[in-house]
Write a protein that holds these residues in place. Structure first.
Motif, PDB file in Angstrom:
ATOM      1  N   ARG A   7       0.844  -1.257  -0.124  1.00 37.97           N
ATOM      2  CA  ARG A   7       0.055   0.131  -0.083  1.00 37.97           C
ATOM      3  C   ARG A   7       0.837   1.137   0.058  1.00 37.97           C
ATOM      4  O   ARG A   7       1.999   1.062   0.645  1.00 37.97           O
ATOM      5  N   LEU A   9       1.313   4.858   1.140  1.00 40.40           N
ATOM      6  CA  LEU A   9       1.149   5.906   2.074  1.00 40.40           C
ATOM      7  C   LEU A   9       1.488   7.347   1.597  1.00 40.40           C
ATOM      8  O   LEU A   9       2.496   7.504   1.010  1.00 40.40           O
ATOM      9  N   ALA A  16       5.027   7.556   8.904  1.00 43.47           N
ATOM     10  CA  ALA A  16       4.437   6.185   8.823  1.00 43.47           C
ATOM     11  C   ALA A  16       4.770   5.448  10.195  1.00 43.47           C
ATOM     12  O   ALA A  16       4.080   4.752  10.766  1.00 43.47           O
ATOM     13  N   CYS A  29      -8.105   4.060  13.993  1.00 37.19           N
ATOM     14  CA  CYS A  29      -8.031   3.698  12.613  1.00 37.19           C
ATOM     15  C   CYS A  29      -8.525   2.338  12.552  1.00 37.19           C
ATOM     16  O   CYS A  29      -9.238   1.647  11.188  1.00 37.19           O
ATOM     17  N   SER A 133     -10.282  -3.593   5.410  1.00 41.67           N
ATOM     18  CA  SER A 133      -8.831  -2.995   5.134  1.00 41.67           C
ATOM     19  C   SER A 133      -9.213  -1.683   4.379  1.00 41.67           C
ATOM     20  O   SER A 133      -8.410  -0.654   4.656  1.00 41.67           O
ATOM     21  N   GLU A 134     -10.049  -1.510   3.715  1.00 41.10           N
ATOM     22  CA  GLU A 134     -10.380  -0.229   3.026  1.00 41.10           C
ATOM     23  C   GLU A 134     -10.779   0.887   4.130  1.00 41.10           C
ATOM     24  O   GLU A 134     -10.297   2.038   4.228  1.00 41.10           O
ATOM     25  N   PHE A 136      -9.727   0.810   7.231  1.00 38.26           N
ATOM     26  CA  PHE A 136      -8.568   1.131   8.139  1.00 38.26           C
ATOM     27  C   PHE A 136      -7.811   1.956   7.333  1.00 38.26           C
ATOM     28  O   PHE A 136      -7.530   3.174   7.799  1.00 38.26           O
ATOM     29  N   PHE A 137      -7.671   1.905   5.970  1.00 40.50           N
ATOM     30  CA  PHE A 137      -6.613   2.700   5.216  1.00 40.50           C
ATOM     31  C   PHE A 137      -7.405   4.161   5.037  1.00 40.50           C
ATOM     32  O   PHE A 137      -6.559   5.313   5.061  1.00 40.50           O
ATOM     33  N   LYS A 138      -8.655   4.238   4.943  1.00 42.28           N
ATOM     34  CA  LYS A 138      -9.326   5.456   4.636  1.00 42.28           C
ATOM     35  C   LYS A 138      -9.134   6.220   6.169  1.00 42.28           C
ATOM     36  O   LYS A 138      -8.899   7.538   6.158  1.00 42.28           O
ATOM     37  N   PHE A 140      -6.945   5.610   8.088  1.00 47.18           N
ATOM     38  CA  PHE A 140      -5.337   6.101   8.594  1.00 47.18           C
ATOM     39  C   PHE A 140      -5.043   7.277   7.626  1.00 47.18           C
ATOM     40  O   PHE A 140      -4.543   8.420   8.315  1.00 47.18           O
ATOM     41  N   ASP A 141      -5.457   7.402   6.549  1.00 48.49           N
ATOM     42  CA  ASP A 141      -5.101   8.226   5.576  1.00 48.49           C
ATOM     43  C   ASP A 141      -5.848   9.747   6.325  1.00 48.49           C
ATOM     44  O   ASP A 141      -5.141  10.906   6.203  1.00 48.49           O
ATOM     45  N   TRP A 175       1.643  -2.132  13.968  1.00 45.80           N
ATOM     46  CA  TRP A 175       0.965  -2.398  12.692  1.00 45.80           C
ATOM     47  C   TRP A 175       0.695  -3.916  12.872  1.00 45.80           C
ATOM     48  O   TRP A 175      -0.279  -4.152  12.203  1.00 45.80           O
TER      49      TRP A 175
END
Length: 192
Positions: A7, A9, A16, A29, A133-134, A136-138, A140-141, A175
């Motif tokens: 991914r 970042l 990170a 997140c 997963s999406e 979390f990353f949304k 996190f961003d 992580w």
């Protein structure tokens, strides 16, 4: 089962690493994460609530971090148990590397799973794993944009960032909590 992924970042490698070691970032997140507590050197207990279709369970996981090469990589050994709902155990190798103005996050996982949740339909599990997963990353961003705003906004928005994080850092394992939650779901999907 084995799998790998990556991914990109939109923050620096150091940002990170620091974010993935901040329990406040994880609380914001990671979907379903309830608690993260140290139990020994580089060993932690993580409690998370996971629902896949009709099966819902509170997973209690143990995470141990080894081969720490800050801020580049580490190996995560994990075991998660959701009682009658199922279990997962394995290892994950996580690497961060600079990529332009951002950071590439790569992972390789070997996992074993079983129990009732492993019997839920693969399409349903695939959907839940992708959604988590999406999510979390949304999150996190969004959190990284809040903590590391564009240069024009930095002075006004960054005033409390260091103070908010002071004393809340934990060793480079964070992580792992994310990996345990997401990887166990993805591993179930692969076992389907």
């Amino acid at each position: 089962m084995q799998m790998q992924g990556s991914r990109l970042l939109s923050i620096t490698q150091q940002q990170a690493w620091e974010a993935l070691n901040d329990p406040e970032v994880l609380k914001v997140c990671v979907p379903g994460c309830e608690s993260i507590e140290p139990t020994a050197d580089n060993t932690y207990a993580v409690v998370s609530q996971i629902k896949v279709g009709p099966v819902s369970a509170k997973f209690k996981s143990t995470i141990q971090l080894t081969d720490i090469q800050a801020p580049d990589s580490y190996t995560l050994n994990f075991e998660g148990n959701g009682g009658a709902a199922g279990f997962g155990k394995g290892t994950a190798k996580v690497r961060l590397s600079p990529q332009g103005d951002g950071t590439q996050l790569d992972y390789e996982v070997e996992a074993t799973v079983g129990g009732k949740i492993a019997q839920v339909g693969q399409r349903l599990i695939d959907g839940v794993a992708k959604s988590m997963s999406e999510s979390f990353f949304k999150r996190f961003d969004e959190e990284m944009q809040r903590r590391h705003p564009p240069a024009a906004d930095a002075p006004a928005a960054a005033s409390g960032t260091a103070a908010e994080s002071a004393g809340k850092k934990i060793p480079g394992w964070a992580w792992g909590a994310i990996v345990v939650i997401l990887i166990v779901l993805i591993a179930w999907a692969s076992q389907g």
